[in-house]
Design an enzyme around this catalytic site. Structure first.
Site, PDB file in Angstrom:
ATOM      1  N   CYS A 101       0.829  -1.207   0.000  1.00 30.65           N
ATOM      2  CA  CYS A 101       0.000   0.000   0.000  1.00 30.65           C
ATOM      3  C   CYS A 101       0.862   1.256   0.000  1.00 30.65           C
ATOM      4  O   CYS A 101       0.479   2.277  -0.585  1.00 30.65           O
ATOM      5  CB  CYS A 101      -0.941  -0.009   1.201  1.00 30.65           C
ATOM      6  SG  CYS A 101      -0.105  -0.252   2.778  1.00 30.65           S
ATOM      7  N   HIS A 158      -1.574   0.733   7.396  1.00 32.91           N
ATOM      8  CA  HIS A 158      -2.018   0.811   5.994  1.00 32.91           C
ATOM      9  C   HIS A 158      -1.864   2.242   5.498  1.00 32.91           C
ATOM     10  O   HIS A 158      -2.152   3.199   6.213  1.00 32.91           O
ATOM     11  CB  HIS A 158      -3.478   0.365   5.887  1.00 32.91           C
ATOM     12  CG  HIS A 158      -4.059   0.488   4.515  1.00 32.91           C
ATOM     13  ND1 HIS A 158      -3.589  -0.253   3.450  1.00 32.91           N
ATOM     14  CD2 HIS A 158      -5.056   1.279   4.016  1.00 32.91           C
ATOM     15  CE1 HIS A 158      -4.273   0.059   2.361  1.00 32.91           C
ATOM     16  NE2 HIS A 158      -5.165   0.990   2.685  1.00 32.91           N
TER      17      HIS A 158
END
Length: 1342
Positions: free
Chosen positions: A158, A470
């Site tokens: 990510c 994330h």
């Protein structure tokens, strides 16, 4: 603004419904899951709209049904009820299935014909920002509502996706990347980072997919698949990737691109407060790191402006930190700080949220709220002061090769000259392919804030903690001014309205772990701000690349369409030559005809040259039941999609490619028929023939079924008896003529036994008939492979006596005469002394025991005669072997030796170690019980049926055992773990338990070759599995040559692991066909006896646990008696000549020594004992000190810090659990004064090894307790390890080199002993991009 946030907070408080949807409409999507996290107030109709959008289908062309119900319940698409009132449970997983509607697959949503490359596609609706996650599926090939394309997260990439989307949305970077042209001849495109980025940007701009992969980009980085599972910092990646691009772009127009776009300059200075003398240097930067919370402060900065002001705030050097002024020639108070001299065109701010907590010694993340403006004025932070004194100043440019001093005005002029070019790039309106660098006014001299106004266009957000999280990016499009959330493959609009000054994101709240991490601003200058290149102005090489990628995407789309219409089904075929069932997968387009599918299957199974194509056909087949459901006569031109019922993810049936000989005709299989395998039984010959396949109907009567069998077999239907085997060994006689097959329990695939004769067996009850007995024997007989010991006394005696007679010296297990002689010559030469001794002792026993023959001997001789008759019916090639076997059995049986359980042969003294030392099971424990069995595989080595006793066919005996139902049956293993002992082979009256009931047993010898080419003597045994282990052992006596009490039975499991079977009263029901058994010589256990493995405890050896012997301990035996039993074994097998008072036995728990067993202790009274027990034997240097159970034996070891050494173990015997007594004993032992003595308990498994570099700090020294049996010591049993030291002894001073050398030695020593090395922790993997295609593998690295 506050109203907006209150609405967001209220929406966040609403319960949410998690919907997990499985798309079952085609094979590609059946394993994918679409996930929606919706507010509970969402209506069912809105759910359908969201699913259609996510899946890329036309709304209304599919059904949604509950996925966790037996009966499919379809949701009402028109319902306006909220999900919470429609059966959905908030906070839980709600499983749904997306299915076909009216038998037709869902329609794909159409793609807009507008081929715009820049910005979002025009849409009327506004989609809210969502954090919902859905699995990427090729069925979802459309872009999101925004028109932008997402990036697939490989695993933990990510951070990479966020940076790539930011660079893609930067016009200047994207345009410059497009202007670079890849030269194919100079570099491999796979390893070219700029080329792969170029391809990725083209796909992001032109692809019609929802998300694309980044694997080609990461492959160009030199990364393998493991890198996708490594989490990294996005700012670290930015710097590393920029460095890699600069290296790749050398000698090109883009060589200085990164510096022109992202590089700024600042001055690091120190100014004397007395004379004004200033020393400085020029540094460059690509990003500005801003502190969230100053060190030692409890309050964080509230905004980016505050953090920037703190960044340039000078500090005063005074007191002990005074600065030595070159002009004053003394230490003076000074001011040290940083000044921005030049800001880059693209300004990157890193909010330093990751810090280290020195209190907890852990990394932490600072989630403090920090606001940041949408437009940032950097003019207050530029260096405008001109308080330069006329004195000479020391100046150093970090980017220059030369260093020296210069006047302040010289510094200013030099800087202005060096930076007279623009740091940014833009595209000239006349030629979009030329890069134009425009001059600008030096920023250091400007005072106009509008020239230093930056607009925010990218916020990279981190959600999580310092341990992991994330990343996603919120990016403003310069095409329409709209903010978008780029969250891996999901792209959506951001609906929060940004204030004109401070971006007051809800994600920046102090209680949330989701907050901004990197901010990227662009200088506001309409004359220099670039726009994205449109398709018409693409360079020619980009146009070619666009066309190439479009063609590849179209080809992929066509391939997906083909796969959506491809039927994939399991294909089976019985090989016409090898006669084994082959398996493959047939992939055929739904529009292909059956004739074409047969040709494809014919080639797939590689039958060309074996069977003509016209002798093959495809039939519907049920593999589990071995049932031929139907054939397809006359449907050769029917499409496969119609025959198979459409394209499905999985089918409830298979296809069988059936073959025939040219002179045969295919049988017609009609739907509704059942398959019946008919075995013809001959009572006269007691044989069961191979099956004949017959097809019948469930509504047929038994009488009609008999007529059908009569036609197929030629038997008489009038005298026919039909027995159905409904399940394993469940026999049912079909005697009611008018009863239907369905009523009798027939199913798809069935097995029946038929017999037709005029014998009187028809008149008796079925369960008493000969037919039942024959079928019962057939259903319970298994085939076992028994490996015999190499040197069996019975075999040796027979060989010698047989050779003295002068007959041919054929091996009793087959083989030519010449080869047998050579093997016998080697055997005789290597074991001459052993044989002579064995024969002499056996002759003495035979002379003494000849008068003791009883009924048991007679029974054994009779059985041996019967057995010899069975063996004599074998092939003529082994006739000589069988005569020798018969002679051997008669000799053994008549001697009265082999069958007398009371006779004690020399083999009892030899135990296992003289034969094989039995080391394979020396460490056998419950771990072996968790290993898997070897497969019940069928051995097809025989060329034909093996004639068994009374003519029974061996193939028919084992056929039922090979059924799938039996193979899947869970086995139970022989183990004495739960028993207190073993069973006796004789009942209370002394009669052998094997005589109670005769069960079928037949053995025939055969030779098995091992990997070395040597043959090993084995038996192929057919036996009724209801026989007990005791009887089974007695049946094996003639072949082993010793009584059953003198050998042991080991069952061989997977990986050749063996475990002894000792439960004599249990049957062989846990065994299956082709299981392997190993026979080892040695006395078998009697009731109340236990086999014990004895290990020697060597406390000061590198390997403190050494296996010695296997022994037998009995219930009620004292420890001293067991020691007496061990003495001869130790002398003969281990060459240890010990005195009974100079060794002890003690408890063994894995590798840890435990309780010392005293001589008067009794097994099972004072000492718990179990099967396969293990004990330690410890040799004593002096007489035993342990006299009472109240004493405590502790193993102590002195630590010498001055020599960095641990002394040898010494045992200390304590009279109590007093700490004071332990210290006194240790003081006496070592001479350390009592007040200076410190001790600590060892950790882990014996010998509790620890690195000498860590022992001082890792152990809990000198615990504040008075007794040993309390926390934190818990020393209440013998065998505990205690380290002690002199606290006044100074540790050895080590240089860095000596410490490193000692660390290596300790690491090697601890690894050998299996201890954990704490001082070498696993480091985090550094982020690297490899310009040469990949890392060089370290040969020493795993």
């Amino acid at each position: 603004m506050k109203k907006k946030f209150s609405q967001i907070e209220n929406a966040g408080e609403e319960p949410r419904v998690l919907c997990i949807i499985q798309d079952t409409t085609n094979a590609k999507t059946v394993n994918e899951r679409l996930t929606l996290n919706l507010p509970a107030s969402t209506t069912v109709s809105k759910l359908f709209e969201d699913v259609a959008l996510k899946a890329g289908y036309v709304n209304g062309s599919f059904h949604l049904a509950w996925g966790n119900m037996t009966d499919m319940v379809v949701l009402d698409q028109s319902s306006e009820m909220p999900l919470s009132d429609s059966g959905f449970e908030p906070g839980k997983k709600n499983f749904l299935q997306l299915t076909d509607k009216d038998g037709e697959q869902p329609q794909l949503a159409s793609v807009s014909g507008d081929d715009r490359f820049i910005g979002p596609l025009p849409r009327d609706g506004i989609v809210g920002c969502s954090n919902d996650y859905s699995s990427y599926s090729y069925a979802s090939i459309l872009k999101s509502e925004t028109g932008y394309v997402g990036l697939v997260n490989q695993a933990m990439t990510c951070y990479l996706n966020s940076l790539l989307q930011t660079l893609f949305m930067t016009p200047e970077f994207r345009n410059a990347l497009y202007n670079w042209e890849f030269e194919e001849g100079e570099e491999d495109p796979v390893t070219s980072i700029p080329y792969q980025l170029q391809r990725l940007f083209v796909l992001l701009q032109t692809s019609k997919k929802r998300a694309i992969e980044t694997t080609d980009v990461t492959r160009s980085f030199g990364w393998d698949s493991s890198e996708a599972w490594q989490q990294h910092d996005v700012q670290e990646l930015c710097r590393v990737m920029f460095d890699a691009l600069e290296q790749k772009w050398k000698q090109t127009e883009q060589a200085d691109l990164i510096n022109q776009l992202y590089q700024g300059k600042l001055k690091d200075y120190v100014r004397c407060l007395e004379c004004g003398y200033e020393s400085w240097r020029i540094d460059t930067y690509l990003d500005i790191p801003l502190v969230i919370r100053p060190y030692g402060a409890s309050q964080a900065f509230g905004s980016v402006e505050e953090a920037l002001q703190a960044f340039i705030q000078p500090e005063t050097l005074d007191g002990p930190n005074q600065y030595f002024c070159e002009r004053c020639k003394k230490k003076c108070d000074a001011r040290k700080g940083l000044r921005f001299l030049h800001f880059p065109y693209l300004l990157t701010l890193q909010l330093k949220r990751f810090d280290f907590d020195y209190t907890t010694m852990h990394r932490i993340k600072l989630n403090d709220r920090m606001t940041f403006p949408e437009e940032l004025d950097m003019s207050p932070f530029i260096d405008v002061e001109d308080e330069k004194s006329p004195q000479t100043e020391s100046c150093t440019d970090s980017g220059a090769e030369n260093e020296g001093s210069c006047h302040s005005d010289q510094m200013s002029n030099d800087f202005s000259t060096d930076d007279a070019v623009d740091e940014g790039i833009c595209l000239d309106s006349a030629s979009s392919t030329e890069r134009v660098l425009k001059p600008k006014v030096p920023l250091a001299a400007t005072s106009h804030s509008d020239l230093l106004t930056f607009e925010l266009f990218s916020v990279m957000v981190h959600s999580g903690s310092a341990a992991g999280g994330h990343y996603y990016a919120c990016i403003k499009s310069f095409s329409d001014g709209q903010w978008y959330s780029f969250n891996d493959q999901h792209v959506s609009k951001v609906t929060q309205h940004l204030s004109s000054y401070h971006v007051d994101w809800a994600l920046c709240s102090s209680h949330s772990s989701t907050n901004a991490y990197m901010l990227i601003y662009r200088l506001k200058d309409p004359s220099r701000n670039a726009k994205f290149l449109d398709a018409e102005n693409f360079p020619e090489h980009i146009k070619r690349l666009v066309q190439k990628e479009k063609e590849a995407e179209e080809q992929e789309k066509r391939q997906r369409e083909i796969e959506r219409n491809t039927c994939k089904i399991k294909l089976l075929c019985m090989h016409p030559v090898k006669m084994v069932m082959m398996e493959n997968k047939l992939e055929v387009h739904k529009d292909k005809t059956l004739r074409e599918a047969v040709e494809m299957a014919y080639k797939l199974m590689d039958l060309e040259g074996l069977v003509p194509l016209d002798c093959c056909r495809l039939v519907k087949y049920d593999e589990f039941h071995e049932y031929l459901e139907r054939s397809y006569e006359g449907e050769e031109d029917t499409p496969m999609g119609l025959l198979l019922g459409g394209v499905k993810s999985s089918y409830m049936f298979d296809l069988l490619l059936e073959t025939r000989r040219p002179d045969q005709v295919f049988q017609t299989y009609k739907p509704g028929e059942v398959m019946v395998k008919v075995h013809v039984v001959s009572l006269k010959n007691e044989t069961i023939a191979s099956p004949v396949s017959v097809r019948a109907y469930l509504n047929q009567t038994v009488a009609e079924f008999k007529q059908l069998i009569a036609q197929a077999t030629g038997l008489s239907a009038d005298t026919m008896r039909v027995v159905l085997e409904r399940c394993y060994n469940d026999l049912r006689l079909l005697y009611v003529p008018n009863k239907t097959l369905k009523a009798e329990g027939f199913f798809r695939s069935n097995k029946v036994f038929v017999e037709s004769s005029d014998s009187a067996d028809h008149q008796v009850t079925f369960t008493d008939s000969l037919l039942w007995k024959l079928l019962d024997r057939h259903g319970n007989t298994i085939r076992l492979f028994v490996s015999l010991p190499e040197q069996s006394p019975g075999l040796l005696a027979n060989r010698t006596s047989y050779q003295k007679v002068g007959d041919e010296s054929e091996d009793s297990f087959g083989g030519t005469k010449s080869s047998t002689k050579s093997v016998e010559a080697i055997l005789e030469e290597s074991t001459e002394k052993l044989k002579n001794l064995s024969l002499q002792q056996q002759q003495e026993q035979q002379d003494l025991g000849s008068s003791n023959s009883d009924s048991q001997n007679t029974s054994d001789v009779e059985h041996a005669d019967s057995l010899s008759q069975e063996v004599s019916t074998a092939s003529s090639a082994s006739a000589v072997d069988n005569r020798e076997l018969e002679n051997r059995i008669q000799i053994v049986g008549g001697s009265g030796t082999a069958s007398d359980p009371e006779n004690q042969l020399p083999s009892e003294e030899r135990s296992d170690s003289d034969v094989n030392n039995d080391r394979s099971t020396s460490s056998m424990d419950s771990d072996i019980l968790s290993s898997s069995h070897s497969s019940d595989t069928l051995c097809n080595a025989d060329s034909g049926p093996i004639p068994l006793a009374n003519g029974l066919d061996s193939h028919s005996i084992t056929s039922s055992r090979r059924s799938k139902a039996h193979e899947a049956r869970k086995e139970t293993w022989d183990t004495a773990e739960e028993d207190s002992g073993t069973d006796s082979e004789y009942d209370d009256s002394g009669k052998s338990k094997g005589e109670a009931q005769y069960l079928y047993f037949r053995a025939e010898p055969y030779c098995q070759e091992d990997g070395s080419g040597d043959s090993h003597k084995c038996l192929l045994v057919h036996v009724d599995k209801r026989i007990t282990l005791a009887t089974f052992k007695q049946k094996l006596e003639p072949f082993v040559g010793v009584p059953s009490s003198q050998f042991k039975v080991f069952r061989v499991y997977a990986n050749n692991q063996e475990f002894e079977s000792v439960r004599l009263n249990e049957t062989l029901s846990s065994f299956s066909d082709d299981n392997k058994i190993t026979i080892r010589l040695g006395r078998a256990l009697k009731k109340g006896e236990y086999r014990v493995k004895v290990y020697q405890l060597l406390v000061n050896d590198p390997e403190p646990c050494k296996f010695l012997v296997d022994a037998v301990f009995a219930k009620g035996m004292t420890v001293r008696q067991s020691k007496e039993e061990l003495l001869p074994l130790l002398r003969e097998q281990c060459k240890l000549d010990l005195s009974i008072d100079r060794f002890r036995l003690r408890k063994k728990t894995w590798k840890n020594p435990g309780t010392v067993f005293l001589d008067y202790h009794v097994y099972e009274e004072d000492i718990n004992i179990s099967s396969n027990w293990e004990v330690f034997l410890e040799v004593l240097d002096e007489p035993e000190k342990m006299k009472s159970m109240s004493q405590l034996a502790v193993l102590t070891r002195q630590w010498r810090p001055s020599r960095m050494k641990l002394e040898l173990f010494q045992e200390v015997v304590l009279e109590s659990s007093s700490v004071d007594e332990l210290k006194e004993k240790l003081s006496e032992l070592s001479g350390i004064p009592l007040e200076n003595l410190e001790f600590a308990k060892g950790r882990g498994t014996f010998p509790c090894d620890i690195s000498v570099l860590e022992i001082n700090q890792d152990l809990d020294w000198n615990p504040k307790v008075s007794t040993l049996n309390v926390w934190p010591l818990y020393i209440s049993d013998d065998g505990a390890v205690v380290f002690y030291r002199d606290k006044t002894e100074e540790p050895m001073e080590l240089s860095e080199e000596e410490r490193n050398e000692l660390m290596k030695k300790e690491s090697s020593r601890l690894l050998k002993t299996g201890q954990r090395v704490n001082y070498s922790p696993r480091k985090e993997k550094a982020l690297k991009i490899y310009l040469d295609g990949g890392p060089t593998k370290d040969p020493g690295q795993d």
